[in-house]
Scaffold this motif. Structure first.
Motif, mmCIF file in Angstrom:
data_model
loop_
_atom_site.group_PDB
_atom_site.id
_atom_site.type_symbol
_atom_site.label_atom_id
_atom_site.label_comp_id
_atom_site.label_asym_id
_atom_site.label_seq_id
_atom_site.Cartn_x
_atom_site.Cartn_y
_atom_site.Cartn_z
ATOM 1 N N MET A 1 0.847 -1.202 0.000
ATOM 2 C CA MET A 1 0.000 0.000 0.000
ATOM 3 C C MET A 1 0.880 1.249 0.000
ATOM 4 O O MET A 1 1.842 1.358 0.754
ATOM 5 C CB MET A 1 -0.891 0.007 1.257
ATOM 6 N N ARG A 2 0.550 2.195 -0.839
ATOM 7 C CA ARG A 2 1.351 3.404 -0.980
ATOM 8 C C ARG A 2 1.180 4.335 0.220
ATOM 9 O O ARG A 2 0.068 4.600 0.650
ATOM 10 C CB ARG A 2 0.936 4.127 -2.262
ATOM 11 N N GLN A 3 2.328 4.817 0.747
ATOM 12 C CA GLN A 3 2.264 5.724 1.898
ATOM 13 C C GLN A 3 1.952 7.150 1.440
ATOM 14 O O GLN A 3 2.461 7.601 0.412
ATOM 15 C CB GLN A 3 3.613 5.780 2.620
ATOM 16 N N PRO A 4 1.157 7.897 2.210
ATOM 17 C CA PRO A 4 0.989 9.324 1.931
ATOM 18 C C PRO A 4 2.341 10.034 2.049
ATOM 19 O O PRO A 4 3.198 9.643 2.854
ATOM 20 C CB PRO A 4 0.017 9.786 3.017
ATOM 21 N N SER A 5 2.532 11.060 1.238
ATOM 22 C CA SER A 5 3.825 11.739 1.226
ATOM 23 C C SER A 5 4.188 12.325 2.585
ATOM 24 O O SER A 5 5.363 12.279 2.995
ATOM 25 C CB SER A 5 3.818 12.842 0.165
ATOM 26 N N ASP A 6 3.219 12.871 3.325
ATOM 27 C CA ASP A 6 3.526 13.449 4.642
ATOM 28 C C ASP A 6 4.047 12.389 5.597
ATOM 29 O O ASP A 6 5.028 12.623 6.329
ATOM 30 C CB ASP A 6 2.281 14.112 5.231
ATOM 31 N N ALA A 7 3.425 11.224 5.601
ATOM 32 C CA ALA A 7 3.871 10.151 6.491
ATOM 33 C C ALA A 7 5.256 9.664 6.093
ATOM 34 O O ALA A 7 6.107 9.377 6.953
ATOM 35 C CB ALA A 7 2.870 9.001 6.453
ATOM 36 N N ARG A 8 5.495 9.575 4.792
ATOM 37 C CA ARG A 8 6.800 9.120 4.311
ATOM 38 C C ARG A 8 7.888 10.112 4.706
ATOM 39 O O ARG A 8 8.983 9.725 5.134
ATOM 40 C CB ARG A 8 6.746 8.951 2.795
ATOM 41 N N ARG A 9 7.602 11.396 4.588
ATOM 42 C CA ARG A 9 8.608 12.400 4.941
ATOM 43 C C ARG A 9 8.880 12.421 6.438
ATOM 44 O O ARG A 9 10.007 12.663 6.868
ATOM 45 C CB ARG A 9 8.151 13.774 4.450
ATOM 46 N N GLN A 10 7.869 12.141 7.223
ATOM 47 C CA GLN A 10 8.088 12.056 8.669
ATOM 48 C C GLN A 10 8.992 10.877 9.010
ATOM 49 O O GLN A 10 9.839 10.965 9.893
ATOM 50 C CB GLN A 10 6.739 11.928 9.393
ATOM 51 N N ARG A 11 8.819 9.778 8.295
ATOM 52 C CA ARG A 11 9.685 8.624 8.513
ATOM 53 C C ARG A 11 11.121 8.947 8.108
ATOM 54 O O ARG A 11 12.069 8.582 8.806
ATOM 55 C CB ARG A 11 9.177 7.414 7.721
ATOM 56 N N ILE A 12 11.275 9.635 6.975
ATOM 57 C CA ILE A 12 12.611 10.034 6.537
ATOM 58 C C ILE A 12 13.260 10.922 7.589
ATOM 59 O O ILE A 12 14.429 10.739 7.971
ATOM 60 C CB ILE A 12 12.541 10.764 5.177
ATOM 61 N N LEU A 13 12.521 11.894 8.079
ATOM 62 C CA LEU A 13 13.049 12.820 9.074
ATOM 63 C C LEU A 13 13.438 12.083 10.349
ATOM 64 O O LEU A 13 14.485 12.363 10.950
ATOM 65 C CB LEU A 13 12.000 13.894 9.368
ATOM 66 N N ALA A 14 12.620 11.117 10.757
ATOM 67 C CA ALA A 14 12.922 10.357 11.970
ATOM 68 C C ALA A 14 14.196 9.535 11.805
ATOM 69 O O ALA A 14 15.038 9.466 12.709
ATOM 70 C CB ALA A 14 11.748 9.447 12.319
ATOM 71 N N VAL A 15 14.359 8.905 10.638
ATOM 72 C CA VAL A 15 15.552 8.098 10.387
ATOM 73 C C VAL A 15 16.804 8.977 10.380
ATOM 74 O O VAL A 15 17.823 8.656 10.998
ATOM 75 C CB VAL A 15 15.417 7.345 9.043
ATOM 76 N N VAL A 16 16.724 10.113 9.682
ATOM 77 C CA VAL A 16 17.884 11.000 9.579
ATOM 78 C C VAL A 16 18.262 11.551 10.953
ATOM 79 O O VAL A 16 19.440 11.616 11.322
ATOM 80 C CB VAL A 16 17.594 12.141 8.584
ATOM 81 N N ARG A 17 17.282 11.935 11.745
ATOM 82 C CA ARG A 17 17.571 12.470 13.074
ATOM 83 C C ARG A 17 18.159 11.406 13.991
ATOM 84 O O ARG A 17 19.003 11.701 14.840
ATOM 85 C CB ARG A 17 16.306 13.048 13.690
ATOM 86 N N SER A 18 17.724 10.158 13.827
ATOM 87 C CA SER A 18 18.234 9.102 14.704
ATOM 88 C C SER A 18 19.657 8.704 14.358
ATOM 89 O O SER A 18 20.433 8.288 15.213
ATOM 90 C CB SER A 18 17.325 7.874 14.635
ATOM 91 N N ARG A 19 20.027 8.850 13.076
ATOM 92 C CA ARG A 19 21.363 8.410 12.641
ATOM 93 C C ARG A 19 22.348 9.561 12.446
ATOM 94 O O ARG A 19 23.546 9.327 12.341
ATOM 95 C CB ARG A 19 21.231 7.639 11.318
ATOM 96 N N GLY A 20 21.824 10.762 12.329
ATOM 97 C CA GLY A 20 22.698 11.889 12.031
ATOM 98 C C GLY A 20 22.799 12.151 10.539
ATOM 99 O O GLY A 20 22.859 13.283 10.090
ATOM 100 N N ALA A 21 22.824 11.071 9.749
ATOM 101 C CA ALA A 21 22.887 11.185 8.294
ATOM 102 C C ALA A 21 22.407 9.872 7.697
ATOM 103 O O ALA A 21 22.540 8.806 8.312
ATOM 104 C CB ALA A 21 24.305 11.492 7.827
ATOM 105 N N ALA A 22 21.856 9.925 6.495
ATOM 106 C CA ALA A 22 21.402 8.715 5.804
ATOM 107 C C ALA A 22 21.510 8.931 4.305
ATOM 108 O O ALA A 22 21.204 10.016 3.798
ATOM 109 C CB ALA A 22 19.957 8.383 6.180
ATOM 110 N N ARG A 23 21.956 7.900 3.598
ATOM 111 C CA ARG A 23 22.040 7.981 2.144
ATOM 112 C C ARG A 23 20.646 7.865 1.533
ATOM 113 O O ARG A 23 19.811 7.096 2.005
ATOM 114 C CB ARG A 23 22.930 6.869 1.598
#
Length: 356
Positions: A1-23
Protein backbone atom coordinates in the motif's frame (compact mmCIF):
# COMPACT_ATOMS: atom_id res chain seq x y z
CA UNK A 1 0.00 0.00 0.00
CA UNK A 2 1.35 3.40 -0.98
CA UNK A 3 2.26 5.72 1.90
CA UNK A 4 0.99 9.32 1.93
CA UNK A 5 3.82 11.74 1.23
CA UNK A 6 3.53 13.45 4.64
CA UNK A 7 3.87 10.15 6.49
CA UNK A 8 6.80 9.12 4.31
CA UNK A 9 8.61 12.40 4.94
CA UNK A 10 8.09 12.06 8.67
CA UNK A 11 9.68 8.62 8.51
CA UNK A 12 12.61 10.03 6.54
CA UNK A 13 13.05 12.82 9.07
CA UNK A 14 12.92 10.36 11.97
CA UNK A 15 15.55 8.10 10.39
CA UNK A 16 17.88 11.00 9.58
CA UNK A 17 17.57 12.47 13.07
CA UNK A 18 18.23 9.10 14.70
CA UNK A 19 21.36 8.41 12.64
CA UNK A 20 22.70 11.89 12.03
CA UNK A 21 22.89 11.18 8.29
CA UNK A 22 21.40 8.71 5.80
CA UNK A 23 22.04 7.98 2.14
CA UNK A 24 19.16 8.58 -0.24
CA UNK A 25 19.66 5.12 -1.76
CA UNK A 26 19.40 3.49 1.68
CA UNK A 27 16.24 5.44 2.53
CA UNK A 28 14.64 4.38 -0.75
CA UNK A 29 15.40 0.74 -0.02
CA UNK A 30 14.08 0.91 3.55
CA UNK A 31 10.89 2.73 2.53
CA UNK A 32 10.46 0.59 -0.60
CA UNK A 33 10.05 3.56 -2.90
CA UNK A 34 12.13 4.92 -5.79
CA UNK A 35 15.27 6.99 -5.30
CA UNK A 36 13.57 9.79 -7.27
CA UNK A 37 10.72 9.85 -4.73
CA UNK A 38 13.07 10.01 -1.75
CA UNK A 39 15.21 12.66 -3.41
CA UNK A 40 12.08 14.78 -3.94
CA UNK A 41 11.05 14.28 -0.31
CA UNK A 42 14.52 15.21 0.94
CA UNK A 43 14.52 18.36 -1.21
CA UNK A 44 11.13 19.36 0.23
CA UNK A 45 12.31 18.73 3.80
CA UNK A 46 15.47 20.75 3.12
CA UNK A 47 13.41 23.66 1.75
CA UNK A 48 11.33 23.51 4.92
CA UNK A 49 14.50 23.79 7.00
CA UNK A 50 14.09 20.37 8.62
CA UNK A 51 17.32 18.75 7.36
CA UNK A 52 20.38 19.47 5.21
CA UNK A 53 20.71 17.94 1.76
CA UNK A 54 24.11 16.86 0.39
CA UNK A 55 25.28 14.78 -2.58
CA UNK A 56 23.10 11.70 -2.21
CA UNK A 57 22.91 12.21 1.55
CA UNK A 58 20.37 13.71 3.96
CA UNK A 59 21.86 15.15 7.16
CA UNK A 60 20.18 16.06 10.41
CA UNK A 61 20.15 19.61 11.76
CA UNK A 62 19.77 18.25 15.29
CA UNK A 63 22.12 16.23 17.50
CA UNK A 64 21.96 12.47 17.01
CA UNK A 65 19.19 11.04 19.17
CA UNK A 66 20.48 7.49 19.52
CA UNK A 67 23.57 7.02 21.72
CA UNK A 68 24.86 4.31 19.43
CA UNK A 69 24.39 6.18 16.18
CA UNK A 70 27.16 7.72 14.05
CA UNK A 71 28.19 11.20 15.12
CA UNK A 72 27.41 14.21 12.96
CA UNK A 73 30.43 15.81 11.28
CA UNK A 74 28.85 19.24 10.81
CA UNK A 75 30.82 22.24 12.00
CA UNK A 76 34.32 20.71 11.90
CA UNK A 77 37.19 21.27 9.50
CA UNK A 78 38.93 19.09 6.93
CA UNK A 79 42.41 19.71 5.52
CA UNK A 80 42.64 19.59 1.71
CA UNK A 81 46.14 19.38 0.21
CA UNK A 82 47.11 19.74 -3.48
CA UNK A 83 50.36 20.66 -5.27
CA UNK A 84 50.93 24.25 -6.36
CA UNK A 85 50.20 25.27 -9.97
CA UNK A 86 48.55 21.96 -10.84
CA UNK A 87 45.46 22.72 -12.95
CA UNK A 88 44.50 19.04 -13.22
CA UNK A 89 44.34 18.53 -9.46
CA UNK A 90 42.66 21.90 -8.92
CA UNK A 91 39.62 20.42 -10.68
CA UNK A 92 39.78 17.55 -8.19
CA UNK A 93 39.95 20.11 -5.39
CA UNK A 94 36.75 21.82 -6.57
CA UNK A 95 34.93 18.49 -6.75
CA UNK A 96 35.84 17.77 -3.13
CA UNK A 97 34.97 21.30 -2.03
CA UNK A 98 31.32 21.10 -3.08
CA UNK A 99 30.72 17.85 -1.18
CA UNK A 100 32.45 19.09 1.98
CA UNK A 101 30.64 22.43 2.01
CA UNK A 102 27.29 20.70 1.50
CA UNK A 103 28.08 18.65 4.60
CA UNK A 104 28.70 21.81 6.65
CA UNK A 105 32.45 21.31 7.01
CA UNK A 106 35.02 24.07 6.84
CA UNK A 107 37.85 23.47 4.34
CA UNK A 108 41.43 24.29 5.30
CA UNK A 109 43.33 24.43 2.00
CA UNK A 110 47.08 23.76 1.91
CA UNK A 111 49.02 24.33 -1.33
CA UNK A 112 52.17 22.19 -1.39
CA UNK A 113 55.23 23.82 -3.03
CA UNK A 114 57.40 22.04 -5.60
CA UNK A 115 59.95 20.89 -3.05
CA UNK A 116 60.79 17.28 -2.25
CA UNK A 117 59.36 16.24 1.13
CA UNK A 118 57.15 19.33 1.44
CA UNK A 119 53.99 17.37 2.28
CA UNK A 120 55.07 15.99 5.64
CA UNK A 121 55.55 19.26 7.59
CA UNK A 122 52.31 20.61 6.11
CA UNK A 123 50.40 17.49 7.23
CA UNK A 124 51.91 17.84 10.71
CA UNK A 125 50.80 21.48 10.83
CA UNK A 126 47.29 20.50 9.76
CA UNK A 127 47.13 17.92 12.54
CA UNK A 128 48.17 20.55 15.05
CA UNK A 129 45.29 22.75 13.85
CA UNK A 130 42.81 20.08 14.95
CA UNK A 131 41.22 19.12 11.64
CA UNK A 132 38.89 16.10 11.60
CA UNK A 133 40.24 14.51 8.43
CA UNK A 134 42.61 14.89 5.50
CA UNK A 135 42.15 14.76 1.71
CA UNK A 136 45.55 14.70 0.01
CA UNK A 137 46.81 14.54 -3.57
CA UNK A 138 50.58 14.19 -3.14
CA UNK A 139 52.93 15.34 -5.90
CA UNK A 140 55.35 12.39 -5.61
CA UNK A 141 57.59 13.58 -8.45
CA UNK A 142 59.75 10.47 -8.30
CA UNK A 143 59.11 6.86 -7.33
CA UNK A 144 61.61 7.28 -4.49
CA UNK A 145 59.60 10.20 -3.07
CA UNK A 146 56.44 8.13 -3.30
CA UNK A 147 58.01 5.15 -1.49
CA UNK A 148 59.43 7.41 1.23
CA UNK A 149 56.00 8.90 1.91
CA UNK A 150 54.18 5.60 2.41
CA UNK A 151 55.46 4.98 5.92
CA UNK A 152 54.81 8.35 7.56
CA UNK A 153 51.44 8.86 5.83
CA UNK A 154 50.30 5.43 7.04
CA UNK A 155 51.07 6.53 10.61
CA UNK A 156 48.89 9.66 10.44
CA UNK A 157 46.40 9.27 13.28
CA UNK A 158 43.49 10.82 11.41
CA UNK A 159 40.96 9.72 8.76
CA UNK A 160 42.74 10.23 5.42
CA UNK A 161 41.77 9.73 1.78
CA UNK A 162 44.43 9.80 -0.95
CA UNK A 163 43.15 11.43 -4.15
CA UNK A 164 44.23 10.57 -7.72
CA UNK A 165 47.04 8.37 -6.45
CA UNK A 166 47.13 4.58 -6.12
CA UNK A 167 49.58 3.46 -3.39
CA UNK A 168 51.63 0.42 -4.37
CA UNK A 169 50.14 -2.92 -3.41
CA UNK A 170 51.82 -4.33 -0.34
CA UNK A 171 53.10 -0.92 0.77
CA UNK A 172 52.44 0.56 4.20
CA UNK A 173 49.76 2.72 2.56
CA UNK A 174 48.03 -0.14 0.74
CA UNK A 175 45.14 -0.15 3.24
CA UNK A 176 44.56 3.61 3.08
CA UNK A 177 41.32 4.91 1.56
CA UNK A 178 42.00 6.13 -1.96
CA UNK A 179 40.06 7.36 -4.99
CA UNK A 180 41.81 7.39 -8.35
CA UNK A 181 41.14 7.50 -12.09
CA UNK A 182 41.76 4.22 -13.88
CA UNK A 183 44.58 5.55 -16.07
CA UNK A 184 45.35 2.15 -17.56
CA UNK A 185 41.83 2.14 -18.97
CA UNK A 186 42.29 5.74 -20.15
CA UNK A 187 45.41 4.79 -22.10
CA UNK A 188 43.59 1.83 -23.59
CA UNK A 189 40.85 4.19 -24.82
CA UNK A 190 43.48 6.35 -26.53
CA UNK A 191 45.23 3.44 -28.24
CA UNK A 192 42.00 1.73 -29.28
CA UNK A 193 40.69 4.97 -30.81
CA UNK A 194 43.79 5.34 -32.97
CA UNK A 195 43.74 1.64 -33.88
CA UNK A 196 40.13 2.02 -35.03
CA UNK A 197 41.35 4.71 -37.45
CA UNK A 198 44.03 2.41 -38.87
CA UNK A 199 47.07 3.68 -36.93
CA UNK A 200 49.52 1.00 -35.78
CA UNK A 201 52.72 3.02 -35.44
CA UNK A 202 52.23 5.35 -32.47
CA UNK A 203 54.52 7.49 -30.32
CA UNK A 204 53.70 8.41 -26.73
CA UNK A 205 55.13 11.71 -25.51
CA UNK A 206 54.51 11.78 -21.77
CA UNK A 207 55.66 13.44 -18.62
CA UNK A 208 57.62 11.35 -16.11
CA UNK A 209 57.25 13.38 -12.94
CA UNK A 210 54.09 12.08 -11.24
CA UNK A 211 52.35 8.82 -10.32
CA UNK A 212 49.86 9.41 -13.15
CA UNK A 213 52.66 9.80 -15.68
CA UNK A 214 54.34 6.61 -14.50
CA UNK A 215 51.09 4.64 -14.79
CA UNK A 216 50.43 6.01 -18.29
CA UNK A 217 53.92 5.10 -19.49
CA UNK A 218 53.66 1.57 -18.10
CA UNK A 219 50.14 1.10 -19.50
CA UNK A 220 51.16 2.27 -22.97
CA UNK A 221 54.18 -0.05 -23.02
CA UNK A 222 52.02 -3.02 -22.05
CA UNK A 223 49.21 -2.25 -24.52
CA UNK A 224 51.52 -1.26 -27.37
CA UNK A 225 53.64 -4.41 -27.07
CA UNK A 226 50.52 -6.48 -27.68
CA UNK A 227 48.71 -4.34 -30.28
CA UNK A 228 51.06 -2.09 -32.28
CA UNK A 229 53.54 -2.62 -35.11
CA UNK A 230 55.95 -0.01 -33.76
CA UNK A 231 55.97 2.29 -30.76
CA UNK A 232 58.20 4.30 -28.48
CA UNK A 233 57.94 6.60 -25.45
CA UNK A 234 59.67 9.97 -25.21
CA UNK A 235 59.58 12.85 -22.76
CA UNK A 236 56.94 15.47 -23.56
CA UNK A 237 58.58 18.68 -22.30
CA UNK A 238 61.73 20.11 -20.70
CA UNK A 239 61.72 19.59 -16.94
CA UNK A 240 58.95 16.99 -17.16
CA UNK A 241 61.17 14.04 -16.23
CA UNK A 242 62.23 12.50 -12.94
CA UNK A 243 65.50 14.28 -13.73
CA UNK A 244 64.45 17.93 -14.17
CA UNK A 245 67.52 18.56 -16.36
CA UNK A 246 66.52 15.94 -18.94
CA UNK A 247 65.67 17.40 -22.34
CA UNK A 248 63.07 15.84 -24.66
CA UNK A 249 64.01 14.89 -28.21
CA UNK A 250 62.80 16.93 -31.19
CA UNK A 251 59.37 15.38 -31.65
CA UNK A 252 59.08 15.79 -35.42
CA UNK A 253 62.35 13.89 -35.81
CA UNK A 254 61.04 11.08 -33.62
CA UNK A 255 57.91 10.74 -35.75
CA UNK A 256 59.92 10.66 -38.98
CA UNK A 257 62.54 8.21 -37.74
CA UNK A 258 59.88 5.80 -36.43
CA UNK A 259 57.59 6.34 -39.45
CA UNK A 260 54.86 6.90 -36.85
CA UNK A 261 51.41 7.86 -38.09
CA UNK A 262 49.88 9.07 -34.79
CA UNK A 263 50.75 10.30 -31.31
CA UNK A 264 49.41 10.31 -27.76
CA UNK A 265 50.50 13.35 -25.74
CA UNK A 266 50.45 13.84 -21.93
CA UNK A 267 49.48 16.39 -20.58
CA UNK A 268 47.37 19.03 -22.28
CA UNK A 269 49.69 22.03 -22.16
CA UNK A 270 52.60 19.92 -23.39
CA UNK A 271 50.34 18.52 -26.11
CA UNK A 272 49.41 22.00 -27.38
CA UNK A 273 53.09 22.99 -27.43
CA UNK A 274 54.06 19.85 -29.36
CA UNK A 275 51.30 20.46 -31.92
CA UNK A 276 52.73 23.96 -32.47
CA UNK A 277 56.22 22.49 -32.91
CA UNK A 278 54.88 19.99 -35.45
CA UNK A 279 53.26 22.79 -37.44
CA UNK A 280 56.57 24.66 -37.54
CA UNK A 281 58.21 21.46 -38.84
CA UNK A 282 55.61 21.12 -41.59
CA UNK A 283 53.67 18.26 -39.95
CA UNK A 284 49.93 18.93 -39.93
CA UNK A 285 47.47 17.71 -37.28
CA UNK A 286 45.46 15.63 -38.04
CA UNK A 287 46.32 15.21 -41.75
CA UNK A 288 49.93 14.06 -41.20
CA UNK A 289 49.79 13.07 -37.54
CA UNK A 290 46.56 12.56 -35.60
CA UNK A 291 46.92 13.41 -31.91
CA UNK A 292 45.16 12.27 -28.73
CA UNK A 293 45.87 14.36 -25.62
CA UNK A 294 45.64 12.98 -22.10
CA UNK A 295 44.10 15.10 -19.29
CA UNK A 296 41.51 17.23 -21.14
CA UNK A 297 41.95 20.35 -19.05
CA UNK A 298 42.67 22.76 -21.93
CA UNK A 299 42.86 20.32 -24.87
CA UNK A 300 39.74 21.78 -26.50
CA UNK A 301 41.27 25.28 -26.67
CA UNK A 302 43.91 24.66 -29.34
CA UNK A 303 43.68 26.08 -32.86
CA UNK A 304 42.81 22.48 -33.69
CA UNK A 305 40.74 21.23 -30.73
CA UNK A 306 42.42 18.06 -29.51
CA UNK A 307 40.75 14.70 -29.15
CA UNK A 308 41.41 13.86 -25.52
CA UNK A 309 41.10 11.34 -22.72
CA UNK A 310 39.30 13.00 -19.80
CA UNK A 311 39.85 11.44 -16.38
CA UNK A 312 36.91 12.21 -14.04
CA UNK A 313 38.89 14.85 -12.16
CA UNK A 314 36.08 16.60 -10.30
CA UNK A 315 34.32 13.31 -9.59
CA UNK A 316 37.49 11.92 -8.01
CA UNK A 317 37.43 14.83 -5.55
CA UNK A 318 33.72 14.50 -4.88
CA UNK A 319 33.87 10.75 -4.27
CA UNK A 320 36.96 11.16 -2.07
CA UNK A 321 35.15 13.77 0.03
CA UNK A 322 32.06 11.58 0.35
CA UNK A 323 34.28 8.65 1.38
CA UNK A 324 35.88 10.79 4.08
CA UNK A 325 32.48 12.01 5.27
CA UNK A 326 31.20 8.46 5.54
CA UNK A 327 34.27 7.41 7.50
CA UNK A 328 33.90 10.36 9.88
CA UNK A 329 30.27 9.38 10.46
CA UNK A 330 31.17 5.75 11.19
CA UNK A 331 34.40 5.90 13.22
CA UNK A 332 34.04 2.49 14.82
CA UNK A 333 33.01 0.41 11.81
CA UNK A 334 35.09 1.12 8.74
CA UNK A 335 36.84 -0.95 6.10
CA UNK A 336 39.27 0.90 3.81
CA UNK A 337 38.26 1.28 0.16
CA UNK A 338 40.29 1.64 -3.04
CA UNK A 339 38.00 3.18 -5.64
CA UNK A 340 38.80 3.61 -9.35
CA UNK A 341 36.74 5.77 -11.71
CA UNK A 342 36.81 5.42 -15.50
CA UNK A 343 38.06 8.16 -17.86
CA UNK A 344 36.20 9.02 -21.08
CA UNK A 345 37.24 9.72 -24.66
CA UNK A 346 36.15 13.00 -26.25
CA UNK A 347 36.66 13.04 -30.03
CA UNK A 348 37.47 16.42 -31.56
CA UNK A 349 39.31 17.61 -34.66
CA UNK A 350 42.82 16.27 -34.05
CA UNK A 351 42.28 12.62 -35.07
CA UNK A 352 41.52 11.21 -38.49
CA UNK A 353 41.69 7.94 -40.39
CA UNK A 354 45.00 6.74 -41.79
CA UNK A 355 45.29 7.44 -45.53
CA UNK A 356 47.63 5.74 -48.00
Amino acid sequence: MRQPSDARRQRILAVVRSRGAARVADLAEELQVSIVTVRRDVEELARAGKLRRGHGVARSLLPVESPGAPASVDGGAVALMVPERHTYLYETLHGARSALEDAGLRIVLHIVPKVAGAERPIVERALAEGVQGLLIAPRWRTLAEEEDAYGWLARVDLPIVVMERRPRRGSALHAADSVCSDHWYGMQLAVEHLLSLGHRRIVLAARDDSPTARVLRAAFAEIAAARLEDWTIVLSAPGAGADPDEEPPEFASVLRSRRATAAILHGDEDALMIVQQLAEAGIRVPQDCPVVAYDDVVAALGSTPLTAIAPPKAEVGRVAAELLLERLARPGAWRPRRIELLPELTVRGSTDRLTD
